[in-house]
Design an enzyme around this catalytic site. Structure first.
Site, PDB file in Angstrom:
ATOM      1  CB  VAL A   3       3.897   5.465  -3.685  1.00  0.00           C
ATOM      2  CG1 VAL A   3       5.165   5.960  -2.978  1.00  0.00           C
ATOM      3  CG2 VAL A   3       3.227   6.613  -4.434  1.00  0.00           C
ATOM      4  CB  CYS A   4       4.195   1.272  -0.859  1.00  0.00           C
ATOM      5  SG  CYS A   4       3.595   2.712   0.029  1.00  0.00           S
ATOM      6  CB  THR A   5       3.330  -2.024  -4.744  1.00  0.00           C
ATOM      7  OG1 THR A   5       2.478  -1.932  -3.604  1.00  0.00           O
ATOM      8  CG2 THR A   5       3.447  -3.474  -5.169  1.00  0.00           C
ATOM      9  CB  VAL A  17      -0.864   0.034   1.281  1.00  0.00           C
ATOM     10  CG1 VAL A  17      -1.760   1.247   1.288  1.00  0.00           C
ATOM     11  CG2 VAL A  17      -1.677  -1.248   1.413  1.00  0.00           C
ATOM     12  CB  THR A  18      -0.403   3.447  -2.520  1.00  0.00           C
ATOM     13  OG1 THR A  18       0.805   4.214  -2.699  1.00  0.00           O
ATOM     14  CG2 THR A  18      -1.210   4.113  -1.417  1.00  0.00           C
TER      15      THR A  18
END
Length: 195
Positions: A118-120, A114-115
């Protein structure tokens, strides 16, 4: 005839990235409850099959907030050992996280974050560049908008990631619902429909 390159509980590792109560609240492409349900199903899948799992969070003392408390209940050891990033966007650029992934000794990696936008996306691109095979569980995360989510999934897929869903991934890991692991994983799916 069986599929080639199947992800199994014996050859894959699971990375759960930034399932934090604040960050999850920024997602608009999927409902909070659905995303949370899928993330916890993945955690239960790892626990039921003793699959290696690495948790990470970013800036827990800021707006992002702490990881979902249920993750601590389901995966106490992984939660205790979670990688606390100080703000590095790409988790694979955090040496502690990268080392934890490497320490699993597995080249097939299941990622949910998540998100997604961005994070993934960035750790997934890095993992692919480093020669890992990656499946992204798209519905155990989300993005602020459907458009943002679609763009991140397209980018990851074009780089070589397999985009999947929670139930699809669990079925792949199970292989056979009547096997020992299969019956445990069927239990994870059945429980999700009852909650």
């Amino acid at each position: 005839m069986s599929m080639k390159n199947v992800f199994t509980v014996d050859n894959a590792t699971m990375l759960l990235i930034d399932h934090q109560v604040g960050t999850m609240g920024w997602v608009g492409s999927i409902s909070f409850d659905e995303m949370k349900k899928h993330a916890l199903m993945l955690a239960k899948t790892a626990k039921a099959t003793n699959m290696p799992v690495v948790l990470t969070s970013s800036m827990e003392d800021q707006a992002q907030g702490p990881l979902l408390p249920e993750l601590q209940t389901i995966l106490p050891q992984a939660f205790e050992n979670r990688i606390l990033r100080a703000g590095i966007v790409n988790a694979m650029n955090d040496v502690n996280f990268a080392n934890a992934v490497k320490a699993t000794g597995r080249k097939k990696v299941i990622v949910a974050g998540v998100t997604n936008d961005v994070c993934t996306v960035y750790p997934v691109l890095t993992l692919l560049e480093q020669g890992y095979e990656v499946q992204v569980v798209a519905d155990a995360g989300g993005s602020p908008s459907k458009f943002a989510d679609e763009m991140s999934l397209i980018r990851m897929r074009e780089a070589g990631a397999i985009i999947t869903s929670t139930n699809q991934l669990i079925a792949e890991l199970a292989q056979d619902w009547s096997s020992e692991n299969g019956s445990k994983l069927l239990g994870v799916i059945v429980e999700s429909f009852q909650s």
